[in-house]
Motif scaffolding. Structure first.
Motif, PDB file in Angstrom:
ATOM      1  N   UNK A   1      64.287   4.908  44.453  1.00 44.73           N
ATOM      2  CA  UNK A   1      62.874   5.170  44.209  1.00 44.73           C
ATOM      3  C   UNK A   1      62.783   6.432  43.967  1.00 44.73           C
ATOM      4  N   UNK A   2      63.448   6.788  42.588  1.00 45.68           N
ATOM      5  CA  UNK A   2      63.047   7.989  41.832  1.00 45.68           C
ATOM      6  C   UNK A   2      63.863   9.088  42.561  1.00 45.68           C
ATOM      7  N   UNK A   3      64.417   9.340  43.628  1.00 47.07           N
ATOM      8  CA  UNK A   3      64.924  10.541  44.408  1.00 47.07           C
ATOM      9  C   UNK A   3      66.418  10.374  44.304  1.00 47.07           C
ATOM     10  N   UNK A   4      67.407  11.425  44.318  1.00 48.10           N
ATOM     11  CA  UNK A   4      68.483  11.702  44.317  1.00 48.10           C
ATOM     12  C   UNK A   4      69.145  10.777  45.502  1.00 48.10           C
ATOM     13  N   UNK A   5      70.130   9.890  45.386  1.00 49.05           N
ATOM     14  CA  UNK A   5      70.332   9.249  46.687  1.00 49.05           C
ATOM     15  C   UNK A   5      71.500  10.145  47.074  1.00 49.05           C
ATOM     16  N   UNK A   6      71.424  10.366  48.341  1.00 55.16           N
ATOM     17  CA  UNK A   6      72.332  11.423  48.994  1.00 55.16           C
ATOM     18  C   UNK A   6      72.879  10.776  50.444  1.00 55.16           C
ATOM     19  N   UNK A   7      74.015  10.926  50.930  1.00 58.07           N
ATOM     20  CA  UNK A   7      74.350  10.503  52.063  1.00 58.07           C
ATOM     21  C   UNK A   7      73.733  11.169  53.286  1.00 58.07           C
ATOM     22  N   UNK A   8      73.811  10.200  54.090  1.00 56.40           N
ATOM     23  CA  UNK A   8      72.943  10.842  55.412  1.00 56.40           C
ATOM     24  C   UNK A   8      74.099  11.732  56.156  1.00 56.40           C
ATOM     25  N   UNK A   9      73.646  12.677  56.755  1.00 60.69           N
ATOM     26  CA  UNK A   9      74.470  13.597  57.797  1.00 60.69           C
ATOM     27  C   UNK A   9      75.018  12.734  58.923  1.00 60.69           C
ATOM     28  N   UNK A  10      76.073  13.134  59.085  1.00 55.61           N
ATOM     29  CA  UNK A  10      76.882  12.478  60.195  1.00 55.61           C
ATOM     30  C   UNK A  10      76.234  12.673  61.460  1.00 55.61           C
ATOM     31  N   UNK A  11      76.131  11.806  62.373  1.00 56.86           N
ATOM     32  CA  UNK A  11      75.700  12.158  63.804  1.00 56.86           C
ATOM     33  C   UNK A  11      76.778  11.510  64.836  1.00 56.86           C
ATOM     34  N   UNK A  12      76.664  12.041  65.973  1.00 55.27           N
ATOM     35  CA  UNK A  12      77.484  11.617  67.053  1.00 55.27           C
ATOM     36  C   UNK A  12      76.833  10.477  67.668  1.00 55.27           C
ATOM     37  N   UNK A  13      77.405   9.466  67.823  1.00 61.54           N
ATOM     38  CA  UNK A  13      76.780   8.263  68.618  1.00 61.54           C
ATOM     39  C   UNK A  13      77.579   8.303  70.057  1.00 61.54           C
ATOM     40  N   UNK A  14      76.641   8.050  70.961  1.00 59.23           N
ATOM     41  CA  UNK A  14      76.973   8.069  72.215  1.00 59.23           C
ATOM     42  C   UNK A  14      76.379   6.959  73.164  1.00 59.23           C
ATOM     43  N   UNK A  15      77.024   6.559  74.041  1.00 52.87           N
ATOM     44  CA  UNK A  15      76.439   5.316  74.998  1.00 52.87           C
ATOM     45  C   UNK A  15      77.137   5.498  76.390  1.00 52.87           C
ATOM     46  N   UNK A  16      76.633   4.708  77.324  1.00 50.64           N
ATOM     47  CA  UNK A  16      77.271   4.563  78.746  1.00 50.64           C
ATOM     48  C   UNK A  16      77.150   3.315  79.237  1.00 50.64           C
ATOM     49  N   UNK A  17      78.045   2.754  80.052  1.00 48.44           N
ATOM     50  CA  UNK A  17      77.881   1.557  80.776  1.00 48.44           C
ATOM     51  C   UNK A  17      78.237   1.767  82.253  1.00 48.44           C
ATOM     52  N   UNK A  18      77.762   0.725  83.140  1.00 47.30           N
ATOM     53  CA  UNK A  18      78.002   0.907  84.455  1.00 47.30           C
ATOM     54  C   UNK A  18      79.106  -0.272  84.817  1.00 47.30           C
TER      55      UNK A  18
END
Length: 189
Positions: A108-125
């Motif tokens: 869309x006319x802008x320079x394509x950049x990689x997204x910043x890495x994010x920590x994924x977290x989750x939990x279960x019981x």
């Protein structure tokens, strides 16, 4: 459409003036420059080659007219040069724009950049199955598999929404009716 006639295929062709007449310099009406008209590639070879011959005259002067003849032959040879169906100047311009682009490209006319890495977290019981005595009280058969807590909660909510109120038991009118229904009557024996 009639059933007996097959449909004719229609063909449309567009011939623009730019495709019929290539871009040339040195032609104005009926007047044409000597040995012209010239394409932009020919004019580039003519100008750069002439400048190069003038600046390096001391190096090639002993060869006589051979470099000048080679220069004129190269101008003539470039007249119909094509690179992938394009003129050499537009092909060179395409290469330059390709080199000037960002390597990731554009979205869309802008320079394509990689997204910043994010920590994924989750939990279960993990819950244990209820003991068999509790299962019987809750109405579960002892052989049935345990139901996860989330499903139990949604099932309970669903039951609350769709719970049907049982009809009231008829109260026996006489002692004989109570004996027949199996409900003990107060004050009777």
């Amino acid at each position: 459409m009639s059933a007996g006639k097959p449909e004719r295929q229609r063909v449309a062709r567009v011939y623009t003036a730019a495709r019929r007449h290539p871009w040339v310099l040195g032609k104005l009406g009926d007047w044409v420059i000597w040995f012209g008209p010239y394409t932009p590639a020919q004019l580039a070879v003519l100008g750069v080659g002439g400048l190069l011959l003038v600046k390096t005259f001391a190096w090639w002067s002993w060869m006589g007219p051979v470099p000048v003849v080679l220069w004129l032959v190269s101008v003539w040879a470039v007249r119909g040069a094509k690179i992938n169906g394009r003129s050499p100047l537009t092909a060179a311009l395409g290469c330059l724009t390709l080199l000037a682009r960002h390597p990731a490209g554009r979205i869309r006319g802008r320079v394509a950049r990689d997204r910043q890495t994010t920590m994924l977290s989750g939990s279960f019981v993990v819950e244990a199955a209820p003991p068999p005595a509790l299962a019987e009280v809750a109405g579960l058969a002892p052989s049935s598999a345990p139901v996860p807590a989330a499903r139990r909660r949604t099932k309970a909510k669903r039951e609350q929404r769709t719970r049907v109120v049982p009809a009231a038991r008829p109260v026996p009118v006489s002692g004989l009716a109570g004996l027949l229904s199996g409900v003990p009557v107060a004050g009777g024996s």
